[in-house]
Design a protein around this motif. Structure first.
Motif, mmCIF file in Angstrom:
data_model
loop_
_atom_site.group_PDB
_atom_site.id
_atom_site.type_symbol
_atom_site.label_atom_id
_atom_site.label_comp_id
_atom_site.label_asym_id
_atom_site.label_seq_id
_atom_site.Cartn_x
_atom_site.Cartn_y
_atom_site.Cartn_z
ATOM 1 N N ASP A 1 0.796 -1.216 0.000
ATOM 2 C CA ASP A 1 0.000 0.000 0.000
ATOM 3 C C ASP A 1 0.836 1.277 0.000
ATOM 4 O OD1 ASP A 1 -2.480 -1.270 -0.037
ATOM 5 O OD2 ASP A 1 -2.415 -1.589 2.126
ATOM 6 N N ILE A 2 2.150 1.185 0.187
ATOM 7 C CA ILE A 2 2.996 2.368 0.270
ATOM 8 C C ILE A 2 3.906 2.426 -0.949
ATOM 9 C CG2 ILE A 2 4.675 3.642 1.639
ATOM 10 C CD1 ILE A 2 2.008 3.328 3.043
ATOM 11 N N LEU A 3 3.741 3.462 -1.773
ATOM 12 C CA LEU A 3 4.515 3.627 -2.998
ATOM 13 C C LEU A 3 5.273 4.945 -2.930
ATOM 14 C CD1 LEU A 3 1.636 2.658 -5.474
ATOM 15 C CD2 LEU A 3 3.394 1.157 -4.558
ATOM 16 N N THR A 4 6.510 4.948 -3.437
ATOM 17 C CA THR A 4 7.318 6.157 -3.352
ATOM 18 C C THR A 4 8.034 6.456 -4.662
ATOM 19 O OG1 THR A 4 9.292 4.980 -2.571
ATOM 20 C CG2 THR A 4 7.756 5.760 -0.893
ATOM 21 N N ILE A 5 8.279 7.754 -4.886
ATOM 22 C CA ILE A 5 9.162 8.220 -5.948
ATOM 23 C C ILE A 5 9.677 9.589 -5.515
ATOM 24 C CG2 ILE A 5 7.172 9.121 -7.238
ATOM 25 C CD1 ILE A 5 8.828 8.917 -9.782
ATOM 26 N N GLY A 6 10.980 9.776 -5.552
ATOM 27 C CA GLY A 6 11.545 11.054 -5.129
ATOM 28 C C GLY A 6 11.115 11.406 -3.715
ATOM 29 N N ASP A 7 10.594 12.621 -3.546
ATOM 30 C CA ASP A 7 10.156 13.072 -2.222
ATOM 31 C C ASP A 7 8.676 12.772 -1.971
ATOM 32 O OD1 ASP A 7 8.841 14.856 -3.868
ATOM 33 O OD2 ASP A 7 9.781 16.656 -3.059
ATOM 34 N N LEU A 8 8.057 12.017 -2.870
ATOM 35 C CA LEU A 8 6.618 11.755 -2.803
ATOM 36 C C LEU A 8 6.324 10.347 -2.290
ATOM 37 C CD1 LEU A 8 3.729 12.821 -3.566
ATOM 38 C CD2 LEU A 8 4.055 11.643 -5.756
ATOM 39 N N GLU B 1 -3.764 8.837 0.500
ATOM 40 C CA GLU B 1 -3.045 10.064 0.855
ATOM 41 C C GLU B 1 -1.767 10.234 0.048
ATOM 42 O OE1 GLU B 1 -3.270 11.499 5.330
ATOM 43 O OE2 GLU B 1 -2.884 9.341 5.228
ATOM 44 N N LEU B 2 -1.557 11.453 -0.448
ATOM 45 C CA LEU B 2 -0.290 11.868 -1.029
ATOM 46 C C LEU B 2 0.461 12.625 0.054
ATOM 47 C CD1 LEU B 2 -1.086 13.222 -4.606
ATOM 48 C CD2 LEU B 2 0.442 11.343 -4.036
ATOM 49 N N ILE B 3 1.734 12.258 0.267
ATOM 50 C CA ILE B 3 2.491 12.838 1.371
ATOM 51 C C ILE B 3 3.838 13.339 0.880
ATOM 52 C CG2 ILE B 3 3.467 12.400 3.667
ATOM 53 C CD1 ILE B 3 1.529 9.887 3.691
ATOM 54 N N CYS B 4 4.216 14.547 1.331
ATOM 55 C CA CYS B 4 5.520 15.108 1.004
ATOM 56 C C CYS B 4 5.916 16.097 2.089
ATOM 57 C CB CYS B 4 5.494 15.799 -0.360
ATOM 58 S SG CYS B 4 7.055 16.595 -0.808
ATOM 59 N N ASN B 5 7.083 15.880 2.690
ATOM 60 C CA ASN B 5 7.595 16.817 3.694
ATOM 61 C C ASN B 5 6.576 17.130 4.787
ATOM 62 O OD1 ASN B 5 10.039 17.034 2.266
ATOM 63 N ND2 ASN B 5 9.154 18.608 0.936
ATOM 64 N N ASN B 6 5.980 16.066 5.350
ATOM 65 C CA ASN B 6 5.017 16.181 6.452
ATOM 66 C C ASN B 6 3.725 16.905 6.074
ATOM 67 O OD1 ASN B 6 6.766 14.899 8.357
ATOM 68 N ND2 ASN B 6 7.919 16.819 8.518
ATOM 69 N N ILE C 1 1.160 20.026 -2.004
ATOM 70 C CA ILE C 1 2.040 19.461 -0.972
ATOM 71 C C ILE C 1 3.510 19.782 -1.225
ATOM 72 C CG2 ILE C 1 0.442 17.608 -0.345
ATOM 73 C CD1 ILE C 1 2.091 15.710 -2.050
ATOM 74 N N GLY C 2 3.786 20.512 -2.315
ATOM 75 C CA GLY C 2 5.141 20.976 -2.582
ATOM 76 C C GLY C 2 6.101 19.917 -3.074
ATOM 77 N N SER C 3 5.591 18.878 -3.743
ATOM 78 C CA SER C 3 6.464 17.808 -4.225
ATOM 79 C C SER C 3 7.233 18.237 -5.473
ATOM 80 C CB SER C 3 5.638 16.554 -4.545
ATOM 81 O OG SER C 3 6.448 15.548 -5.100
ATOM 82 N N THR C 4 8.446 17.709 -5.611
ATOM 83 C CA THR C 4 9.225 17.939 -6.832
ATOM 84 C C THR C 4 8.815 16.971 -7.940
ATOM 85 O OG1 THR C 4 10.964 16.432 -6.073
ATOM 86 C CG2 THR C 4 11.220 18.768 -5.546
ATOM 87 N N VAL C 5 7.951 16.014 -7.620
ATOM 88 C CA VAL C 5 7.424 15.071 -8.614
ATOM 89 C C VAL C 5 6.293 15.749 -9.380
ATOM 90 C CG1 VAL C 5 6.263 12.856 -8.945
ATOM 91 C CG2 VAL C 5 8.061 13.074 -7.230
ATOM 92 N N SER C 6 6.259 15.544 -10.698
ATOM 93 C CA SER C 6 5.224 16.182 -11.515
ATOM 94 C C SER C 6 4.747 15.233 -12.604
ATOM 95 C CB SER C 6 5.768 17.461 -12.155
ATOM 96 O OG SER C 6 6.835 17.153 -13.044
ATOM 97 N N ILE C 7 3.602 15.559 -13.170
ATOM 98 C CA ILE C 7 3.067 14.821 -14.315
ATOM 99 C C ILE C 7 3.201 15.723 -15.528
ATOM 100 C CG2 ILE C 7 1.057 13.665 -15.316
ATOM 101 C CD1 ILE C 7 -0.019 13.323 -12.447
ATOM 102 N N SER C 8 4.111 15.375 -16.415
ATOM 103 C CA SER C 8 4.341 16.212 -17.600
ATOM 104 C C SER C 8 3.549 15.666 -18.781
ATOM 105 C CB SER C 8 5.834 16.245 -17.952
ATOM 106 O OG SER C 8 6.300 14.952 -18.298
ATOM 107 N N THR C 9 3.204 16.558 -19.695
ATOM 108 C CA THR C 9 2.520 16.176 -20.931
ATOM 109 C C THR C 9 3.558 15.937 -22.015
ATOM 110 O OG1 THR C 9 0.550 17.473 -20.379
ATOM 111 C CG2 THR C 9 0.882 16.907 -22.706
ATOM 112 N N VAL C 10 3.468 14.780 -22.665
ATOM 113 C CA VAL C 10 4.329 14.466 -23.808
ATOM 114 C C VAL C 10 3.454 14.623 -25.047
ATOM 115 C CG1 VAL C 10 5.807 12.757 -24.900
ATOM 116 C CG2 VAL C 10 5.647 12.854 -22.398
#
Length: 223
Positions: free
Chosen positions: A126-133, A141-146, A205-214
């Motif tokens: 149930d817990i998935l991570t990438i970068g700071d996310l 829940e999406l969590i980043c830096n508390n 939440i201030g994450s550096t992870v993003s969803i970019s459009t290709v």
């Protein structure tokens, strides 16, 4: 890490085996669908690379039967059948990724490693991570830096699909099939709405992870 390669073209199979062994993978190669299915039932493999045009049993049949037998090993479909309908069919039957021939050797290695990272990045199912996310799929829940924010069921399903293949392009057709279902009448604008929601929540939440459009292809989850 152990890889099962199911490919009937001997020369291509030998080339892929050489490539994978050079990258420190252990590889077993089989050359028809029937043997591939029987080998795939084993729990010793970390990834299966599966061709579609196979003797005795085609790759779609192998994929379908393996998933019916509750085999959860990640499967990359490797095929000259590059049409969207074939890709959609493979994903609908349970493939984790799809790579059309011809392909760059580096891309196959990268996709295998991405699937392996997906397995090791999971603290529990149930817990998935990438970068700071961090994404908690049980509590939505999406969590980043508390800092955290809730997501909806559909947003959760989209996130899990992205997190299984970080930094790779995901098409709108793939998302519709995996999130709404093969027979759904969902349209591209449904995807666009949910992507917009997720982008706003990632920003919140201030994450550096993003969803970019290709452009012309789809979306990519990236750091």
């Amino acid at each position: 890490m152990n890889v099962l390669l199911i490919e009937d073209e001997i020369e291509l199979s030998d080339g892929i085996v050489h490539l994978l062994k050079k990258s420190k993978f252990n590889v077993d190669a089989v050359y028809d669908g029937e043997q591939g299915y029987l080998s795939g039932l084993s729990d010793r493999y970390d990834v299966i690379v599966l061709d579609i045009m196979l003797p005795k049993m085609n790759g779609f049949e192998v994929l379908k039967k393996l998933r019916e037998e509750k085999v959860t090993t990640p499967i990359i479909v490797l095929s000259a059948l590059g049409q969207t309908s074939d890709k959609v069919r493979g994903l609908d039957l349970g493939a984790d990724d799809y790579l059309a021939k011809p392909f760059q050797p580096e891309e196959l290695i990268a996709r295998i490693k991405a699937l392996l990272r997906r397995k090791t990045d999971v603290i529990n199912e149930d817990i998935l991570t990438i970068g700071d996310l961090t994404f908690n799929a049980s509590s939505y829940e999406l969590i980043c830096n508390n800092k955290s924010i809730k997501v909806s069921l559909k947003e959760s399903e989209i996130l899990k699909y992205f997190l299984a293949r970080p930094n790779f392009v995901v098409t709108k057709d793939e998302l519709i099939i995996k999130v709404w279902g093969y027979d759904s009448d969902a349209e591209y604008n449904n995807i666009e709405v949910y992507i917009s929601f997720l982008r706003k929540k990632l920003q919140f939440i201030g994450s550096t992870v993003s969803i970019s459009t290709v452009r012309g292809a789809g979306y990519r989850l990236e750091e």
